[in-house]
Design a protein around this motif. Structure first.
Motif, PDB file in Angstrom:
ATOM      1  N   TYR A   1       0.827  -1.203   0.000  1.00 38.09           N
ATOM      2  CA  TYR A   1       0.000   0.000   0.000  1.00 38.09           C
ATOM      3  C   TYR A   1       0.867   1.261   0.000  1.00 38.09           C
ATOM      4  CZ  TYR A   1      -3.038   3.697   1.559  1.00 38.09           C
ATOM      5  OH  TYR A   1      -3.691   4.893   1.664  1.00 38.09           O
ATOM      6  N   ILE A   2       1.930   1.233   0.783  1.00 35.29           N
ATOM      7  CA  ILE A   2       2.798   2.411   0.835  1.00 35.29           C
ATOM      8  C   ILE A   2       3.342   2.739  -0.548  1.00 35.29           C
ATOM      9  CG2 ILE A   2       5.001   3.259   1.713  1.00 35.29           C
ATOM     10  CD1 ILE A   2       4.384   1.961   4.318  1.00 35.29           C
TER      11      ILE A   2
ATOM     12  N   GLU B   1       0.658   4.166  -2.879  1.00 30.52           N
ATOM     13  CA  GLU B   1       0.380   5.587  -2.686  1.00 30.52           C
ATOM     14  C   GLU B   1       1.522   6.455  -3.192  1.00 30.52           C
ATOM     15  OE1 GLU B   1      -2.342   6.571  -2.327  1.00 30.52           O
ATOM     16  OE2 GLU B   1      -3.409   6.082  -0.498  1.00 30.52           O
ATOM     17  N   LEU B   2       2.741   5.942  -3.039  1.00 33.03           N
ATOM     18  CA  LEU B   2       3.882   6.721  -3.535  1.00 33.03           C
ATOM     19  C   LEU B   2       3.791   6.915  -5.042  1.00 33.03           C
ATOM     20  CD1 LEU B   2       7.070   5.626  -1.620  1.00 33.03           C
ATOM     21  CD2 LEU B   2       6.035   7.880  -1.728  1.00 33.03           C
TER      22      LEU B   2
ATOM     23  N   SER C   1       1.077   7.201  -6.711  1.00 27.55           N
ATOM     24  CA  SER C   1       0.079   8.253  -6.928  1.00 27.55           C
ATOM     25  C   SER C   1       0.700   9.619  -6.733  1.00 27.55           C
ATOM     26  CB  SER C   1      -1.084   8.111  -5.936  1.00 27.55           C
ATOM     27  OG  SER C   1      -1.820   6.969  -6.203  1.00 27.55           O
ATOM     28  N   PHE C   2       1.498   9.714  -5.677  1.00 27.85           N
ATOM     29  CA  PHE C   2       2.115  11.005  -5.385  1.00 27.85           C
ATOM     30  C   PHE C   2       3.081  11.401  -6.505  1.00 27.85           C
ATOM     31  CE2 PHE C   2       5.761  13.283  -3.535  1.00 27.85           C
ATOM     32  CZ  PHE C   2       5.119  14.483  -3.342  1.00 27.85           C
TER      33      PHE C   2
ATOM     34  N   PHE D   1       1.271  12.663  -9.344  1.00 21.91           N
ATOM     35  CA  PHE D   1       0.780  14.027  -9.083  1.00 21.91           C
ATOM     36  C   PHE D   1       1.841  15.068  -9.432  1.00 21.91           C
ATOM     37  CE2 PHE D   1       0.769  17.410  -5.778  1.00 21.91           C
ATOM     38  CZ  PHE D   1      -0.355  18.100  -6.188  1.00 21.91           C
TER      39      PHE D   1
ATOM     40  N   ALA E   1      -3.366  17.335 -12.523  1.00 20.47           N
ATOM     41  CA  ALA E   1      -2.573  16.697 -11.472  1.00 20.47           C
ATOM     42  C   ALA E   1      -3.431  16.446 -10.243  1.00 20.47           C
ATOM     43  CB  ALA E   1      -1.386  17.595 -11.107  1.00 20.47           C
ATOM     44  N   TRP E   2      -4.215  17.443  -9.913  1.00 23.18           N
ATOM     45  CA  TRP E   2      -5.034  17.348  -8.717  1.00 23.18           C
ATOM     46  C   TRP E   2      -6.125  16.298  -8.886  1.00 23.18           C
ATOM     47  CZ3 TRP E   2      -8.283  21.817  -6.298  1.00 23.18           C
ATOM     48  CH2 TRP E   2      -8.454  21.545  -4.952  1.00 23.18           C
TER      49      TRP E   2
ATOM     50  N   LEU F   1      -4.712  12.868  -8.621  1.00 21.29           N
ATOM     51  CA  LEU F   1      -4.369  12.524  -7.239  1.00 21.29           C
ATOM     52  C   LEU F   1      -5.621  12.229  -6.420  1.00 21.29           C
ATOM     53  CD1 LEU F   1      -2.199  12.142  -5.193  1.00 21.29           C
ATOM     54  CD2 LEU F   1      -2.284  14.536  -4.646  1.00 21.29           C
ATOM     55  N   LEU F   2      -6.634  13.073  -6.557  1.00 21.16           N
ATOM     56  CA  LEU F   2      -7.848  12.857  -5.769  1.00 21.16           C
ATOM     57  C   LEU F   2      -8.462  11.504  -6.086  1.00 21.16           C
ATOM     58  CD1 LEU F   2      -9.751  16.261  -5.713  1.00 21.16           C
ATOM     59  CD2 LEU F   2      -8.537  15.120  -3.872  1.00 21.16           C
TER      60      LEU F   2
ATOM     61  N   LYS G   1      -6.084   8.594  -5.086  1.00 22.28           N
ATOM     62  CA  LYS G   1      -5.931   8.570  -3.633  1.00 22.28           C
ATOM     63  C   LYS G   1      -7.188   7.969  -2.984  1.00 22.28           C
ATOM     64  CE  LYS G   1      -4.751   9.434   0.402  1.00 22.28           C
ATOM     65  NZ  LYS G   1      -3.744   8.669   1.058  1.00 22.28           N
ATOM     66  N   ALA G   2      -8.354   8.402  -3.488  1.00 21.11           N
ATOM     67  CA  ALA G   2      -9.605   7.857  -2.947  1.00 21.11           C
ATOM     68  C   ALA G   2      -9.639   6.348  -3.194  1.00 21.11           C
ATOM     69  CB  ALA G   2     -10.799   8.542  -3.606  1.00 21.11           C
TER      70      ALA G   2
ATOM     71  N   LEU H   1      -7.368   4.501  -0.778  1.00 20.28           N
ATOM     72  CA  LEU H   1      -7.900   4.261   0.565  1.00 20.28           C
ATOM     73  C   LEU H   1      -8.898   3.114   0.565  1.00 20.28           C
ATOM     74  CD1 LEU H   1      -8.098   7.852   1.915  1.00 20.28           C
ATOM     75  CD2 LEU H   1      -6.886   5.950   2.940  1.00 20.28           C
TER      76      LEU H   1
ATOM     77  N   PRO I   1       1.456   7.637   3.207  1.00 20.33           N
ATOM     78  CA  PRO I   1       2.758   7.085   3.530  1.00 20.33           C
ATOM     79  C   PRO I   1       3.832   7.843   2.772  1.00 20.33           C
ATOM     80  CG  PRO I   1       1.589   5.641   2.002  1.00 20.33           C
ATOM     81  CD  PRO I   1       0.642   6.744   2.383  1.00 20.33           C
TER      82      PRO I   1
ATOM     83  N   ALA J   1     -10.401   9.841   2.730  1.00 24.66           N
ATOM     84  CA  ALA J   1     -10.278  10.130   1.302  1.00 24.66           C
ATOM     85  C   ALA J   1     -10.818  11.519   1.015  1.00 24.66           C
ATOM     86  CB  ALA J   1     -11.040   9.088   0.487  1.00 24.66           C
TER      87      ALA J   1
END
Lengths: 785, 498
Positions: free
Chosen positions: A133-134, A137-138, A140-141, A144, A160-161, A164-165, A168-169, A172, B388, B420
């Protein structure tokens, strides 16, 4: 240890890149590409042992208490994806160096890019849900910051936003799915989860797990209805589009589905949800691609088409379908990355990406042209190219389904027809025809700009001619991991005259037809409507959703957070009544038996005065009358104290009531008259709340009376007041003997408070002089540091 | 009670309250210094020194076995040291970032630091209390100081409103707390938390639960759980920013610590779970939804702190040792990231009055203009989302995972969905910091040249340290987690053998 190094090498490069890029100059891309190349070489050493059926696991305890490890797992599937990521990464690094040559934030760009690569490698190799998971998410970042790399453009920022949104959703949701998965299997270790067999499918959480994991996968891999972020993400510099949004990051979602395929698939839910949405996305996006004239627009939608196809194949889940999935991952990565690099090279040389404005570039950039043609032939699935093999197996897979074979074959055919037409557009429009004003000024691309595309084109051609090279080394171990069972796939150029071949022929023929009908078709009403609804429409829907959410937030804020102190208090009271009421309801209320016999008339009168005074405040509107009404309540309460033998308490209450009334009157004189009187509705609401609160406390009181009273403290003082403290007045002995220290403290506090008040009074007297002093003090420069 | 050895016992117990003594004495000295020289520049140093000294002392107590002091009024040992370190650390940070900011507002009074020190004494008492009496005394000591701090900007309407609302509502909710304490005492006959759980050999009476309910209401107010949260945005916005940071972290940390102690020791079983879960749900919903629309960053952070209180309640609702230790870990992470965020805001704010210039737009382009503060803010925002590899993610994991184990899966999924949603308003800050420039925002929102508090290097360093700490907590957290878990195992063992 080597694997950990392989993962973290990218992070290391990310840390140093911004500082050393100034020194590396023109060679930057070539130099940095040594890192992915080195990782690729290192990972290649695993091919032989993995093909022999071995798996490697490295684990370092991270949080032993929670079984969270920093652990990596090399099996066929993870190695397959890792090699793809670093291999294509090598070419992209070279390409990016040439594409962004001289950009003043080149170092920052490479930092982001290598961070992304490292995260991606970590993601596919991770053997712990937590680490997985880490890294997820990285990525995704990293996406972005890379999409928003040109952050002076509003469109880039928005894209970009948005990306990410959405991811990111989804991320989660994936985390929630992972938590449930841990509940179902009792472990966080992925390789152990894969061996639990039916544990997840038989678990009550199965549906929730599938839905949550798919939410993560579908947002990341741009499936319907979340795919709209991907075309917008094309705002990124082209190397980013080629790497993240085509070849690798969007495949993270595919990898999630593939990784957990052995334990999640095989149910109707999985088949129809994954297969169905995949097929729908595939067909829809393939035809949407034909609505665009921007090179990157076409490439974006055909990428979504490929992701849809991969999703569909994972949903179908037969051995052939899974084999097709793996082959198509490679096929697509090779031709699509090449085509993105071609598009970037054209953009770089001509500063234009609209295919209706391009033409004749074959003479200006011959090698790029050659690579583009080969990539497009592979994309169209022409025999002797790698794409042909991919398409053949897809048809074979859909034709041999036990259920809905016709449906999925039809979908695949429909999508592939559009794909052939797109391939034609990409290969022919920019390069054929005469040079025009724009293209005649095109400059010849650097080596770095065509190198990657050429290598990938050669691969597309070579693997098309000799596909069996992949059989045992790459395909067999990855397919085995994907199925969770031993598999020995075989790829061949020629399968004889059969139904898939016929379908291929039909596909190409229809595709060529579509190509020639492109312009009128694109401008026809139904196709425009399709684009309006499902292309920009979903994007607008996203805006509406965000705006709707914000509007709801505004409404809620205005309703609940209105700034009125009285409403805040009302809320607190209401909730308290609810909490205590719930307790009474839950545990059962027990009070003493009430009896109204023997209550003296004056007691009735007092009670009525107390209640009446309180109720009167609801109906009165003049301030002075309100104060008087409250006073009636207060004094009546004091009288009851007096009657039931608490003169000291009554005394205090009398004093306080008197003081309150005096204070009120003093303040009232300074207040303006009441400008508005609360409406009946408000009064009624306040009245209900007051009655409820009063009832709650009455109930509490009654419950207290029902509780056996333990008077240990009282007995203690009665017993020792005379013997220990030599006093008959218990209150006195408590104050000066038993709690002497407390009394001392109280006196001290009073003393200090007195000093404080005295000081304040003095301050007020010398206010003017103090002001001067204050301003002088502010001029002093006090430096803490 | 045998009081014969009272005086010797109390002397022997003095080391147990070393931090309180040091901090309290420093507060008195600060008042004296201020009396002799207005705005004595040594005051912040003295304050920081007192906090630092106390922290050093507590650091050595981390590994010690749990015990009690002053006739079982206060808790000592590892658990207490952990909470104290948290509170003292927040105090130290606030002391380091405050001077440049307060100087700009012309409010760098010595009394501010004295109040800070006295509030800290109250917090330590609250966070380490072993009886309901010390809970109440600690809570009030803390609150009275905070009321004054909230209204420090006397000339400002927002400041006055802030102080007044906090005081009225605070006094109001304290009434409930006191009532609850009375009921709990009345039914159990003891003020000592560990004795309460065992006070009912034959069934827990209704009144005890009513008392617990009222105590939860009182604490709900102090930790700004919905629907008792309403003072939070107004107060946080009106108070001076660095002090807001202190209020939102240290006071919450100590109140939560006390609540955990009450839940852990005093409740016979985890029957409060449903109430806490509902509280968590409402709090997460209110905090996250309302934060979406805030244009004022300080107010947004206020709602965000409400949302985080909601996450904390998720952990408390699980009612297990793992849940409580997760909550303790989260308190640490939350304190670090919120302090940092408010710290950055204080240093990038150019007119503290009425919250006019704490708007999001006024931060446009600051990320590149002030690289250290900008990067730190980005870290805080990512950590607040739970991204993270920062501490916020690990923290969230540790509060959600026990809840799943305790069968509160529905709550955790809702919590993750709200997380989220929170991405929207946190990421907006990063977006504005890095991707917009001053040219993108309206003239009125632009920061004037040199309009900021002049961040002393020490303040900036303190903020950056928070960011680094979050990264460390996000990667090498296992040591801290071991500590928080150990605290409960030890505490449990102690409760078993009275």
């Amino acid at each position: 240890m080597g694997i950990v190094l392989a993962v973290f090498a990218g992070f290391a490069l990310a840390l140093v890149a911004p500082w050393i890029t100034g020194a590396t100059g023109r060679a930057t891309g070539w130099l940095y590409s040594l890192v992915p190349a080195g990782i690729t070489a290192y990972l290649s050493t695993f091919i032989a042992p993995v093909a022999a059926g071995e798996t490697m696991r490295v684990a370092y305890a991270w949080v032993p208490g929670l079984n969270v490890d920093l652990s990596f797992y090399v099996d066929g599937l993870s190695l397959f994806f890792a090699l793809l990521i670093t291999g294509i990464g090598t070419l992209i690094f070279i390409y990016a160096g040439a594409y962004l040559k001289g950009h003043h934030h080149l170092g920052r760009f490479f930092a982001y890019l290598s961070m992304f690569m490292a995260a991606m490698v970590g993601l596919v190799l991770a053997d712990n849900l937590f680490t997985f998971y880490i890294f997820f998410e990285l990525t995704s970042f990293a996406s972005f910051v890379l999409i928003g790399f040109n952050h002076d453009e509003a469109a880039s920022r928005r894209a970009a936003w948005q990306a990410l949104l959405i991811t990111k959703a989804g991320g989660l949701a994936l985390l929630a799915g992972f938590l449930l998965m841990e509940q179902a299997t009792g472990t966080l270790q992925i390789s152990a989860i894969l061996e639990t067999g039916e544990a997840i499918r038989d678990h009550g959480f199965y549906t929730a797990i599938v839905l949550l994991v798919l939410a993560g996968a579908f947002t990341k891999s741009a499936q319907f209805p979340f795919y709209f972020w991907l075309p917008n993400a094309m705002q990124a510099p082209t190397p980013v589009s080629a790497y993240l949004h085509s070849a690798t990051m969007v495949k993270a979602g595919i990898y999630v589905m593939a990784r957990f395929h052995p334990v999640l698939s095989g149910t109707d839910l999985w088949f129809w949800l994954v297969g169905g949405i995949g097929a729908f996305t595939m067909v829809l996006s393939a035809w949407l691609a034909l609505q665009y004239t921007d090179l990157k627009g076409i490439l974006a939608y055909t990428t979504i088409m490929a992701l849809g196809a991969l999703t569909m194949l994972l949903g179908l889940g037969t051995e052939t379908a899974l084999k097709a999935c793996l082959v198509f991952v490679l096929v697509h990565a090779f031709y699509k990355a090449a085509l993105f690099m071609v598009a970037g090279a054209i953009d770089h040389g001509v500063h234009e990406r609209d295919i209706t404005k391009l033409g004749g570039l074959r003479s200006k950039m011959p090698i790029t042209f050659g690579a583009a043609v080969i990539a497009c032939l592979s994309m169209a699935g022409i025999p002797l190219f790698f794409g042909f093999i991919g398409k053949e197996i897809i048809y074979e897979a859909t034709l041999h389904l036990d259920q809905a074979a016709l449906f999925f074959t039809g979908a695949a055919l429909l999508a592939n027809v559009a794909l052939v037409a797109s391939a034609g557009l990409l290969a022919i429009r920019p390069f054929m025809g005469p040079l025009n004003d724009l293209t005649s000024h095109a400059h010849r691309p650097d080596t770095g700009l065509w190198f990657g595309a050429a290598v990938l084109a050669v691969l597309s051609l070579g693997l098309g001619l000799a596909p069996w090279l992949l059989d045992s080394a790459i395909l067999a171990p990855s397919l085995s991991a994907l199925m969770g069972a031993e598999a020995t796939p075989h790829l061949a150029i020629w399968h004889g005259f059969n139904l898939p071949l016929a379908l291929s022929g039909v596909t190409v023929a229809l595709g060529v037809g579509t190509y020639f009908a492109w312009t009128p078709m694109r401008q026809s009403a139904p196709f425009r409507a399709l684009e309006r609804w499902l292309g920009t429409g979903l994007d607008n829907g996203y805006d509406h959703a965000i705006n709707g959410l914000l509007a709801t937030a505004t409404a809620q804020t205005n309703f609940l957070q209105n700034g009125y102190l009285r409403r805040y208090i009302a809320t607190i009271l209401g909730t308290t009544v609810a909490v205590v009421g719930y307790t009474f309801g839950h545990f059962g209320f027990e009070g003493p038996v009430l009896s109204f016999v023997g209550i003296a008339p004056y007691e009735w009168i007092l009670s009525l005065l107390i209640v009446g005074g309180a109720l009167a405040t609801l109906f009165l509107s003049a301030r002075i009358a309100l104060v008087a009404a409250l006073g009636i309540s207060g004094f009546s309460i004091a009288l009851t104290y007096l009657m039931y033998g608490a003169p000291d308490l009554a005394m205090t209450q009398f004093l306080i009531e008197t003081l309150t009334v005096i204070l009120f009157v003093l303040i009232l004189a300074a207040l303006p008259t009441l400008s508005e009187v609360a409406s009946i509705g408000h009064r009624l609401r306040d009245g209900v709340l007051a009655v409820a609160t009063g009832s709650m406390f009455t109930a509490l009181m009654l419950a207290v009376l029902n509780q056996p009273f333990e008077n240990r403290m009282g007995e203690y003082y009665m017993q020792y007041s005379y013997s220990e403290a030599q006093g008959r007045n218990i209150v006195n002995t408590i104050l000066v003997d038993f709690r002497a220290l407390d009394t001392l403290g109280e006196i001290t506090v009073l003393l200090i408070a007195g000093f404080g008040i005295y000081t304040l009074l003095r301050l007020k007297r010398s206010k003017t002089s103090e002001k001067v002093e204050a301003s002088r003090a502010s001029e002093q420069v006090e430096q803490l540091s | 009670m045998d009081l014969s050895g009272a005086f010797t016992a109390m002397w022997a117990d003095l080391p147990a309250i070393f931090s309180m003594l040091i901090v309290g004495a420093a507060g008195l000295v600060v008042i004296l210094m201020e009396a002799f020289q207005n705005r004595d520049p040594r005051i912040p140093w003295l304050t920081a020194g007192a906090f630092g000294l106390a922290m050093g002392w507590e650091a050595f107590q981390l590994g010690t076995a749990p015990d009690t002091a002053f006739f079982e009024q206060l808790r000592t040992g590892g658990y207490a040291a952990y909470i104290n370190l948290l509170i003292l650390g927040a105090g130290l940070f606030t002391t380091l970032v405050s001077p440049p900011y307060l100087r700009r507002l012309n409010r760098n009074f010595g009394e501010v630091y004295a109040l800070l020190l006295f509030a800290t004494v109250g917090m330590i008492m609250l966070g380490t209390s072993n009886t309901l009496i010390s809970v109440f005394v600690g809570l009030e000591t803390m609150s009275v100081c905070l009321y004054i701090m909230a209204g420090l900007l006397r000339e400002d309407e927002g400041g006055i409103e802030s102080g007044f609302k906090y005081f009225v509502l605070g006094a109001f909710s304290t009434g409930f707390l006191l009532y609850g304490i009375a009921l709990m005492y009345g039914t159990t006959g003891t003020m000592h938390l560990p004795e309460m759980a065992g006070a009912f050999p034959d069934g827990v009476p209704l009144l005890f639960w009513a008392g617990v309910g009222l105590v939860i209401v009182g604490f709900g107010f102090k930790v700004s759980a919905a629907p008792f949260h309403m003072w939070t945005p107004d107060v946080y916005q009106g108070a001076p920013t660095t002090l807001t940071g202190y209020m939102s972290t240290a006071s919450k940390a100590s109140a939560f610590a006390a609540l955990i102690l009450i839940l852990f020791f005093a409740l016979p079983s985890a029957q409060a779970s449903l109430v806490l879960a509902v509280l968590a749900l409402i709090t997460m919903a209110v905090g996250n939804v309302m934060a979406l629309r805030q244009a004022n960053v300080k107010r947004m952070l206020a709602y965000s702190s409400i949302a985080h209180a909601g996450y904390m309640f998720v952990a408390l609702a699980s009612g297990t040792t793992a849940g409580y230790s997760g909550a303790l870990f989260y308190l640490l992470v939350y304190t670090v990231m919120n302090l940092g965020a408010f710290g950055v805001l204080a240093l990038l704010e150019w007119d503290g009055m009425a919250g006019r210039k704490q708007t999001l737009s006024s931060l446009a382009g600051m990320g590149l203009e002030r690289p250290v503060l900008g990067a730190s803010m980005a870290v805080f925002m990512f950590s607040l989302i739970g991204f993270p590899p920062f501490g916020g993610f690990i923290g969230k994991y540790y509060i959600f995972a026990p809840a799943v184990s305790a069968g509160l899966t529905w709550l955790v999924i809702i919590g993750l969905l709200f997380s989220a949603m929170s991405g929207y308003y946190y990421l907006r800050v990063i977006y504005v910091l890095y991707m917009q420039t001053a040219a993108d925002v309206a003239e009125a929102d632009r920061a004037p040249e040199g309009g900021f508090a002049q961040p002393a290097w020490l303040s900036t360093a303190a903020v950056a340290l928070c960011a680094v700490l979050l990264l460390v907590l996000g990667v090498a957290f296992s040591g801290v987690v071991d500590v928080t878990e150990m605290l409960f195992i030890q505490a449990d063992a102690m409760a078993q053998t009275p």
